[in-house]
Enzyme design. Structure first.
Site, short mmCIF file in Angstrom:
data_model
loop_
_atom_site.label_atom_id
_atom_site.label_comp_id
_atom_site.label_asym_id
_atom_site.label_seq_id
_atom_site.Cartn_x
_atom_site.Cartn_y
_atom_site.Cartn_z
N TYR A 74 -6.25 -1.92 8.92
CA TYR A 74 -5.05 -2.69 9.24
C TYR A 74 -5.00 -3.16 10.69
CZ TYR A 74 -3.38 -0.48 4.92
OH TYR A 74 -3.25 -0.05 3.62
N HIS A 92 0.97 -7.67 10.74
CA HIS A 92 1.99 -6.61 10.71
C HIS A 92 1.80 -5.60 11.84
CE1 HIS A 92 5.40 -5.64 8.35
NE2 HIS A 92 4.89 -4.78 7.49
N TYR A 111 2.51 5.18 8.25
CA TYR A 111 2.57 3.90 7.56
C TYR A 111 3.95 3.31 7.78
CZ TYR A 111 -2.03 4.66 5.63
OH TYR A 111 -3.38 4.87 5.52
N ASN A 116 6.43 1.96 6.20
CA ASN A 116 7.67 2.27 5.49
C ASN A 116 8.33 3.58 5.89
OD1 ASN A 116 6.90 -0.03 4.17
ND2 ASN A 116 6.86 0.86 2.12
N ASN A 118 10.43 -3.31 6.60
CA ASN A 118 10.53 -1.92 6.13
C ASN A 118 10.44 -0.90 7.26
OD1 ASN A 118 10.90 -2.55 3.42
ND2 ASN A 118 8.71 -2.72 3.05
#
Length: 203
Positions: A14, A19, A64, A66, A112
């Site tokens: 990632y 993001h 992560y 969320n 989120n």
């Protein structure tokens, strides 16, 4: 002490994602201000730096996106940091590329990471909204934010992170309007005052 939080997802998979621009911003701040080495703490990677005259804890949650609020809440409790001293750097679909807005409180706009922080810590923390543009269709958002910045975007991303780092001491001192203005002027000076999302046509 202030708490600067960069939002993103952990791991090399990632690292270059849109993001993850919050992680990129914090890495730039840590480099510029010679922060202590990153260490595993508060369910994330943590470091400390002095920005101007302010001691700042830097935190990249590894829960992560969320579940970001778990890491923020743990660090906040440990150091007894007031919510007004928490600053969160995150990607913002509703701002064009290179645009930066600083605000306290407000909605989560479907983000989120912000939703998790608000649920566990409260809403009146500071947000540094880092514009990445919108793919134009809600159905494309998930893939858009979890894809890497295109090669053509990397120069403005790097310059944005440098500008954030250059002027981060203003933010640490609570001078949010001056910080936002200095970052804007720095990017304008580097020719990034009318950046379009990759795929958009110039008007």
């Amino acid at each position: 002490m202030r708490l600067f939080v960069g939002l993103g997802n952990p791991g090399s998979r990632y690292a270059g994602n849109r993001h993850n621009i919050g992680f990129m911003a914090l890495d730039a701040i840590a480099r510029r201000h010679r922060a202590a080495p990153w260490r595993r703490k508060f369910q994330g990677e943590a470091s400390e730096a002095v920005l101007g005259s302010e001691r700042v804890l830097l935190l990249k949650p590894e829960t992560y996106m969320n579940e970001s609020g778990r890491a923020v809440a743990e660090a906040q409790r440990f150091y007894k940091i007031a919510l007004d001293d928490v600053v969160v750097f995150h990607d913002e679909l509703d701002l064009g590329p290179t645009k930066v807005r600083v605000k306290r409180g407000g909605g989560n706009a479907g983000h989120n990471g912000l939703r998790s922080i608000t649920a566990l810590c409260g809403n009146e923390y500071w947000r540094v909204r880092l514009g990445i543009g919108h793919p134009g269709d809600k159905a494309l958002v998930h893939a858009y934010v979890l894809n890497d910045f295109a090669k053509a975007e990397r120069p403005w991303v790097d310059d944005l992170c440098d500008a954030l780092a250059d002027h981060a001491a203003l933010l640490a001192a609570g001078e949010d309007a001056a910080f936002q203005n200095k970052v804007h002027l720095a990017l304008q000076g580097r020719g990034w005052d009318d950046v379009r999302r990759v795929g958009d046509k110039q008007a």
